[in-house]
Design an enzyme around this catalytic site. Structure first.
Site, PDB file in Angstrom:
ATOM      1  N   HIS A   1      -2.591   0.833   7.044  1.00 29.49           N
ATOM      2  CA  HIS A   1      -2.966   0.669   5.638  1.00 29.49           C
ATOM      3  C   HIS A   1      -3.321   2.025   5.058  1.00 29.49           C
ATOM      4  O   HIS A   1      -3.763   2.925   5.773  1.00 29.49           O
ATOM      5  CB  HIS A   1      -4.162  -0.286   5.508  1.00 29.49           C
ATOM      6  CG  HIS A   1      -4.500  -0.595   4.083  1.00 29.49           C
ATOM      7  ND1 HIS A   1      -3.641  -1.273   3.242  1.00 29.49           N
ATOM      8  CD2 HIS A   1      -5.570  -0.275   3.328  1.00 29.49           C
ATOM      9  CE1 HIS A   1      -4.188  -1.378   2.043  1.00 29.49           C
ATOM     10  NE2 HIS A   1      -5.365  -0.768   2.068  1.00 29.49           N
TER      11      HIS A   1
ATOM     12  N   HIS B   1      -5.858   1.109  -4.051  1.00 31.99           N
ATOM     13  CA  HIS B   1      -4.934   0.626  -3.027  1.00 31.99           C
ATOM     14  C   HIS B   1      -4.419  -0.760  -3.387  1.00 31.99           C
ATOM     15  O   HIS B   1      -4.967  -1.440  -4.247  1.00 31.99           O
ATOM     16  CB  HIS B   1      -5.595   0.631  -1.645  1.00 31.99           C
ATOM     17  CG  HIS B   1      -6.626  -0.426  -1.426  1.00 31.99           C
ATOM     18  ND1 HIS B   1      -6.775  -1.082  -0.235  1.00 31.99           N
ATOM     19  CD2 HIS B   1      -7.567  -0.957  -2.244  1.00 31.99           C
ATOM     20  CE1 HIS B   1      -7.755  -1.958  -0.312  1.00 31.99           C
ATOM     21  NE2 HIS B   1      -8.255  -1.892  -1.522  1.00 31.99           N
TER      22      HIS B   1
ATOM     23  N   CYS C   1       0.816  -1.225   0.000  1.00 31.09           N
ATOM     24  CA  CYS C   1       0.000   0.000   0.000  1.00 31.09           C
ATOM     25  C   CYS C   1       0.849   1.276   0.000  1.00 31.09           C
ATOM     26  O   CYS C   1       0.586   2.199  -0.770  1.00 31.09           O
ATOM     27  CB  CYS C   1      -0.998  -0.011   1.149  1.00 31.09           C
ATOM     28  SG  CYS C   1      -0.290   0.005   2.802  1.00 31.09           S
TER      29      CYS C   1
END
Length: 172
Positions: free
Chosen positions: A131, A143, A81
C-alpha cells in the site's frame, strides 16, 4: 598430426580462459562508473524542478479526494493506491510504473526516511510494500484506501508509522 592438433587445442584452451577472464574485468569497470554516477548528488536545479513537480502532484491528488477506490483503478474517476500516485505524478510530468513494488524499485536510489519526507514523497506500508500514499505535509497523506472507500486525506498515526516500509521521492 594428432599431436600437433592436440598441442594446438591445448594452447587454445590455455589462451581461452585468459582472454575470457580479461574481458569481464574490462566490462566491470564501466558498470562501476555507472553505479557511481547513478548515486551522484542531485543539483540545486534538479531539486527545484522536483519541488515544482511535487507541488503539481500534490495539488492533483487533493482534487481526487472523494473519488471511489477501484482495484486496478488508474483514473480519472476511480483509483487504487498506486494508480492515484501514478496519476498525480503523471499530471506533474513524471511517468511511474504501475504497481507499488515496481514504483519503489524504480525509485530506490531516491529513498527518504519517515522523518525526511516532504510534500509529494511516496510512502509505502506493510511488508511487500503493498500500500502507498502521497505525503502532503504536516503529518498527512492522501491515499486510495481499499474497496468500498474513497480517496481521502488522513493523519499519519502511530499505526502507519508501525507499518511504514519505505519512502521515495519521484520527480528527478
Amino acid at each position: 598430426m594428432l599431436s600437433a592438433t592436440a598441442a594446438l587445442g591445448a594452447s587454445l584452451l590455455a589462451a581461452g580462459p585468459v582472454h575470457a577472464a580479461t574481458a569481464p574485468q574490462a566490462a566491470a569497470a564501466p558498470q562501476q562508473a555507472t553505479l557511481v554516477s547513478a548515486k551522484a548528488k542531485v543539483t540545486s536545479a534538479q531539486k527545484s524542478k522536483q519541488k515544482k513537480r511535487a507541488a503539481k502532484a500534490v495539488s492533483y491528488a487533493y482534487k481526487q479526494i472523494g473519488d471511489p477506490y477501484r482495484y486496478g483503478g488508474t483514473g480519472p474517476g476511480s483509483w487504487d493506491c498506486s494508480g492515484l500516485a501514478g496519476g498525480a505524478w503523471r499530471k506533474a510530468g513524471v511517468k511511474l510504473p504501475r504497481t507499488t513494488t515496481q514504483i519503489y524499485k524504480k525509485l530506490k536510489k531516491h529513498r527518504v526516511s519517515w522523518k525526511g519526507a516532504v510534500k509529494g514523497d511516496l510512502l509505502f506500508f506493510y511488508s511487500g510494500k503493498s500500500h502507498m500514499g502521497i505525503y502532503v505535509g504536516n503529518g498527512y497523506m492522501i491515499h486510495a484506501p481499499s474497496s468500498g472507500k474513497k480517496v481521502k486525506k488522513i493523519k499519519l498515526t502511530k499505526y502507519y508509522k508501525r507499518n511504514f516500509s519505505g519512502a521515495v521521492r519521484p520527480g528527478y
